[in-house]
Design a protein around this motif. Sequence first.
Motif, PDB file in Angstrom:
ATOM      1  N   ARG A   1     -29.734 -12.558  31.062  1.00  0.00           N
ATOM      2  CA  ARG A   1     -29.726 -13.512  29.957  1.00  0.00           C
ATOM      3  C   ARG A   1     -28.837 -13.010  28.812  1.00  0.00           C
ATOM      4  O   ARG A   1     -28.020 -13.743  28.271  1.00  0.00           O
ATOM      5  N   ASP A   2     -28.978 -11.728  28.496  1.00  0.00           N
ATOM      6  CA  ASP A   2     -28.166 -11.173  27.399  1.00  0.00           C
ATOM      7  C   ASP A   2     -26.677 -11.181  27.753  1.00  0.00           C
ATOM      8  O   ASP A   2     -25.840 -11.442  26.895  1.00  0.00           O
TER       9      ASP A   2
ATOM     10  N   ARG B   1     -25.188 -13.321  29.664  1.00  0.00           N
ATOM     11  CA  ARG B   1     -24.725 -14.712  29.529  1.00  0.00           C
ATOM     12  C   ARG B   1     -24.545 -15.087  28.054  1.00  0.00           C
ATOM     13  O   ARG B   1     -23.545 -15.680  27.668  1.00  0.00           O
ATOM     14  N   LYS B   2     -25.504 -14.690  27.263  1.00  0.00           N
ATOM     15  CA  LYS B   2     -25.436 -15.063  25.843  1.00  0.00           C
ATOM     16  C   LYS B   2     -24.277 -14.363  25.146  1.00  0.00           C
ATOM     17  O   LYS B   2     -23.645 -14.916  24.259  1.00  0.00           O
ATOM     18  N   LEU B   3     -24.003 -13.151  25.583  1.00  0.00           N
ATOM     19  CA  LEU B   3     -22.868 -12.409  25.049  1.00  0.00           C
ATOM     20  C   LEU B   3     -21.570 -13.164  25.338  1.00  0.00           C
ATOM     21  O   LEU B   3     -20.705 -13.303  24.470  1.00  0.00           O
TER      22      LEU B   3
ATOM     23  N   GLU C   1     -21.318 -16.301  25.897  1.00  0.00           N
ATOM     24  CA  GLU C   1     -21.323 -17.558  25.124  1.00  0.00           C
ATOM     25  C   GLU C   1     -20.908 -17.339  23.679  1.00  0.00           C
ATOM     26  O   GLU C   1     -20.342 -18.221  23.044  1.00  0.00           O
TER      27      GLU C   1
ATOM     28  N   GLU D   1     -29.568 -23.143  26.797  1.00  0.00           N
ATOM     29  CA  GLU D   1     -29.089 -23.584  25.489  1.00  0.00           C
ATOM     30  C   GLU D   1     -30.220 -24.163  24.648  1.00  0.00           C
ATOM     31  O   GLU D   1     -31.065 -24.880  25.139  1.00  0.00           O
TER      32      GLU D   1
ATOM     33  N   GLY E   1     -31.551 -20.487  19.994  1.00  0.00           N
ATOM     34  CA  GLY E   1     -30.813 -20.478  21.240  1.00  0.00           C
ATOM     35  C   GLY E   1     -30.190 -19.129  21.544  1.00  0.00           C
ATOM     36  O   GLY E   1     -29.518 -18.967  22.525  1.00  0.00           O
ATOM     37  N   PHE E   2     -30.371 -18.149  20.698  1.00  0.00           N
ATOM     38  CA  PHE E   2     -30.016 -16.803  21.152  1.00  0.00           C
ATOM     39  C   PHE E   2     -31.201 -15.888  20.938  1.00  0.00           C
ATOM     40  O   PHE E   2     -31.721 -15.772  19.844  1.00  0.00           O
ATOM     41  N   ASP E   3     -31.640 -15.335  22.027  1.00  0.00           N
ATOM     42  CA  ASP E   3     -32.852 -14.535  21.952  1.00  0.00           C
ATOM     43  C   ASP E   3     -32.564 -13.123  22.431  1.00  0.00           C
ATOM     44  O   ASP E   3     -33.197 -12.621  23.324  1.00  0.00           O
ATOM     45  N   PHE E   4     -31.530 -12.504  21.844  1.00  0.00           N
ATOM     46  CA  PHE E   4     -31.309 -11.092  22.099  1.00  0.00           C
ATOM     47  C   PHE E   4     -32.536 -10.347  21.614  1.00  0.00           C
ATOM     48  O   PHE E   4     -33.132 -10.703  20.608  1.00  0.00           O
TER      49      PHE E   4
END
Lengths: 300, 234
Positions: free
Chosen positions: A134-135, A137-139, A141, B87, B186-189
């Motif tokens: 998940r991290d 992917r978010k990175l 994004e 998202e 929407g970002f859960d680092f």
Amino acid sequence: MRPWLLAAIPLALGAVIGGVLVLLGERRMLQIAVAIPLAFVVIGVLASLAIVAVLLVRRSRAARIRGRESARAEAAAAALVSERERHRRFLARLDHELKNPLTAIRATAAAAGAQDPQWSLVDSQARRLGDLVRDLRKLAELETRPLDLEEVDLEVLLVEAIHALAERDPSAGSRIRVDVIRVPWPVPSVSADLDLLSLALDNVLGNAAKYSDEGPIEVRLREESGSAVIEVADSGRGIPAADLPHVFDELARAANARDVSGSGLGLTLVQTVLARHGGSVALRSVEGAGTVVAMRVPLG
Amino acid sequence: MTDRTRLLLVDDDAAITTPLASFLERSGYAVRVAGDGREGLAAVREEKPDLVVSDVLMPHMDGREFVRRLRESDPWLPVILLTQVGESFERSAALDEGADDYLNKPFDPQELLSRVRAVLRRASRGVPTSQRIRAGDLVLDRTSRRAWLGARELTFTPKALTLLEFLMTHPQEAHSRERLLAGLWGFDFATSSRAVDHRIAELRRVLGDDPADPRFIDTAQGLGYRFIAPVVAA
């Protein structure tokens, strides 16, 4: 002198010599006198045409080379963008495809009973895997998601971040020294995405605390060459020279950091956040001596 | 017939529904499983559950279509959507389309359990779903995204307003920073929970709410935040 004027010189010279010969010539020599100057004029015209032709060839060759170079640069930039886009799409697919299996694993572990140490291990590892993908992917994004810009007072941000770290880790908090340059004027506020910038700052401060068990952690804020600069320096274990070129790579972890938990995504995140703000991050480190990370955010 | 609370679990992946149903059964619920939205609608017609937990991505009829159809015949049946796309807009879209809550896959089954309990509590208390809601002299218009404290109109950043709306529509529940982040940002680092603290500070500043003696937003020690004032339709 412009090269095109060169082409006019033979023409002018031929015309002048031809004209002088006509004016000075005897009548009986008229035929010869006209023929000879004409010959000079014709030679001049031909020489001028030759020079023009050479210049035209050179110019078109230079334009072709410039065109090829700029096409190559554009293609390289486009290839980089499309490579990052492919990377982002791959991570989104990977994240998506792992969601159901990981949900199934965690449901199975829960059904088997949370008290069972083996199932609890399975569950915690499934969670870790899910978080990592998940991290990642978010990175990816972060490179394209729109920024939510607002005026950010960096000194306030810094104080809050240090306060938050001190709450989590009081011993690290007590080692932090802050030096904010306010004279002759304070560092102006910057237009930034507050959440992302504080995320980057938390990561750098967190690293300084994680990789230095003792010794001071110095945090400095100043203005320099049109940028606000935040420096975080520690006297911790440092990074081996061989690992320094890769510190900002995704999942990269230094050889001497295996005993400390971490995903290897923190500095990549910091670099991405700063780049999105038109800024930069630089890291200097000596193994056994310490590390200093400098984050620059452009002002105005 | 059973007197246990009845849950309908709608997901096409048996690798998930089998252990999840067993876990929820063990936690005291009577669970029925349906493989997609069409089967889900048939199951609701056959025997109305107390709450529905549904996946979003399914063959034949997906979770969103399922919730829309369900709402036509039963506007009040509580639904929790299991969203797949990371998202944040997808997740708030899940709420907009009539789901009462959502959970992003992969989730902790214990977390699902606490959401099920919270949504059932909310349903029994009848928290208003109207577009204009009020807590004391604080009024929030969800359609126009405007808020007033008494006669004074309040100005918030968009994130703070989204957070206020979420807290007011989920009152008396403690929400962890991570959950608020995942849902609203929407970002859960793992390390980014301070983003929530920034917006809570903004809400408190604008609302004039004292953290030591809060009227609206209470800090749930070691967990997150809770909207404590009773919320009613305005």
